[in-house]
Design an enzyme around this catalytic site. Structure first.
Site, PDB file in Angstrom:
ATOM      1  N   ASP A 117       0.833  -1.212   0.000  1.00  0.00           N
ATOM      2  CA  ASP A 117       0.000   0.000   0.000  1.00  0.00           C
ATOM      3  C   ASP A 117       0.862   1.254   0.000  1.00  0.00           C
ATOM      4  O   ASP A 117       1.987   1.260   0.507  1.00  0.00           O
ATOM      5  CB  ASP A 117      -0.971  -0.001   1.190  1.00  0.00           C
ATOM      6  CG  ASP A 117      -0.263  -0.050   2.541  1.00  0.00           C
ATOM      7  OD1 ASP A 117       0.654  -0.873   2.701  1.00  0.00           O
ATOM      8  OD2 ASP A 117      -0.600   0.754   3.426  1.00  0.00           O
ATOM      9  N   GLU A 183      -0.333  -1.054   5.714  1.00  0.00           N
ATOM     10  CA  GLU A 183       0.729  -0.708   6.667  1.00  0.00           C
ATOM     11  C   GLU A 183       0.643   0.765   7.027  1.00  0.00           C
ATOM     12  O   GLU A 183       0.959   1.160   8.142  1.00  0.00           O
ATOM     13  CB  GLU A 183       2.110  -1.026   6.072  1.00  0.00           C
ATOM     14  CG  GLU A 183       3.271  -0.907   7.061  1.00  0.00           C
ATOM     15  CD  GLU A 183       3.758   0.515   7.326  1.00  0.00           C
ATOM     16  OE1 GLU A 183       4.316   0.757   8.401  1.00  0.00           O
ATOM     17  OE2 GLU A 183       3.574   1.398   6.464  1.00  0.00           O
TER      18      GLU A 183
END
Ligand SMILES: [Zn+2]
Length: 433
Positions: A117, A183
């Protein structure tokens, strides 16, 4: 040890050395494919929707691992876990991808973890080439949102695995490669992998550490403070109370709290950083389109802290500090600021600098680069605590070098991705054999 056993051990050591040199040469030869894969990932990236980039990762992994596991983290399950905080998270189109390289069973196992991400790129105009997703290369640097944080980690991990697969060295311990989502906020991707029981004897998180080995990192939690004022027409401004003015007072005073934290909580691994646990205000919302004394101001911030302080103690420290500030102001005393805690809550993580995982990686770094690595903490929040505290896995952070993560003109130095892949491959050969 008997003579023939010693001879056998010597042969194995020689064999590992030969294989080490072979994987190093293999990775060196992959430079242009490394750049190509990273560029494809940058171009396919989309904040909060990683299905595109994970499909690319899955395709790469299919050539490397026999076993692949793909799943969207389950918000209902995550909410049952004490380390999970975001209430409004949605994991549709946000799958984790895990590849498993099985060893024969009697060796030490390792997780490689990198997050797919990326954060929002901000305004195009602030970027080189006016495009956050360009993936363009200039003077050995590849530009784009996520190029460094942390698509470089995904690519380095994949190429380390690929080189090991190609040399066909029989590993004893399993290698589990995790390309995780989320994350950058709650950490639900890594936590969900821990809850799925992916556990090993060691883990390397491939965050861009700038080629440092980081066995520890600070914690960080996001907060929001709401200040109420008294809204009036500007002609009677003297009768109003500006929520913006009151908020500015508190924002300024929070710098003193930051100073107190630096003085009280510093430990040896954080000795080099002027500020290792920041109190950073990252968003302010107030006012209307017409002039008036504003009645409301909301600001958001990040509170850094380190072990042994718990997240609850860190929260209490900030709440009490704000309460004390409010008690000194006649308006705020009667209209107390409202502190709330947002979903981002990364707890601190620490693995001993003497742990064999740190020592092995240090030795392999030196073998590959001819230099001693810098070993110290990373002054940032990461997913490491999910692995160490909740998974019981000794964990370090190690990854490429670049700049401008989370802001415009993020780039990664391509050479350092190659170095990371080599160090990781050699470390895996030693750890898992
Ligand atoms: Zn990152």
């Amino acid at each position: 040890m008997r003579g023939d056993e010693r001879r056998k051990k010597g042969e194995i050591m020689r064999e590992i050395k030969e294989v080490e040199n072979l994987v190093i040469r293999k990775i060196e030869g992959e430079r242009s494919s490394v750049v190509d894969l990273l560029r494809r990932l940058v171009r396919a990236s989309k904040p909060q929707e990683e299905v595109q980039t994970q499909n690319i990762v899955k395709k790469e992994l299919k050539n490397i691992c026999k076993e692949i596991d793909v799943w969207e983290p389950d918000i209902v399950e995550l909410k049952k876990h004490p380390a999970f905080f975001p209430e409004d998270m949605n994991y549709a189109k946000r799958p984790n991808v895990v590849g498993i390289m099985s060893g024969s069973g009697e060796g030490k196992s390792m997780i490689l973890n990198a997050h797919i991400d990326v954060v929002d790129p901000g305004l195009d105009a602030y970027w080189k080439y006016e495009d956050p997703w360009s993936g363009r290369v200039e003077k050995g640097k590849l530009y784009g949102r996520g190029a460094c944080d942390d698509l470089s980690g995904v690519v380095a991990g994949l190429y380390a695995l690929k080189s090991i697969k190609e040399v066909g060295f029989p590993l004893k311990g399993n290698i589990i490669f995790e390309s995780v989502v989320d994350e950058e906020w709650g950490g639900g991707g890594t936590l969900s992998a821990v809850m799925r029981n992916y556990k090993t004897d060691g883990a390397i998180i491939l965050e861009p550490s700038g080629l440092e080995i980081n066995p520890a990192n600070r914690g960080g939690q996001a907060f929001m403070i709401e200040i109420s004022g008294k809204g009036v027409h500007p002609r009677m401004s003297y009768q109003g109370v500006s929520a913006i003015d009151k908020a500015m007072g508190i924002i300024t005073a929070l710098k003193n709290l930051q100073q107190i934290i630096q003085e009280d909580q510093r430990t040896a691994v954080f000795k080099d950083f002027p500020v290792f646990a920041p109190v950073t205000i990252y968003g302010v919302q107030a006012g209307t389109d017409i002039p008036k004394v504003p009645e409301k101001c909301i600001f958001k911030g990040l509170l850094g802290y380190v072990s042994p302080q718990s997240y609850k103690e860190a929260r209490q420290q900030l709440e009490e500090y704000v309460e004390k500030l409010a008690s000194l102001d006649p308006w705020l005393r009667n209209h107390p600021p409202k502190v709330s805690w947002l979903g981002l809550n990364k707890e601190p993580s620490e693995t001993s600098v003497d742990h064999p995982l740190v020592k092995t990686t240090e030795e392999c770094f030196e073998y590959v680069t001819g230099e001693k690595p810098q070993v110290r903490a990373l002054p940032a929040g990461t997913d490491a605590s999910f692995l160490t505290k909740y998974g019981g896995i000794p964990t370090i952070l190690f990854g490429a070098k670049g700049a401008n993560c989370h802001t415009s003109n993020e780039y990664v130095e391509i050479d350092t991705i190659i170095t990371v892949a080599k160090v990781i491959a050699v470390t895996l050969l030693n750890w898992c054999s």
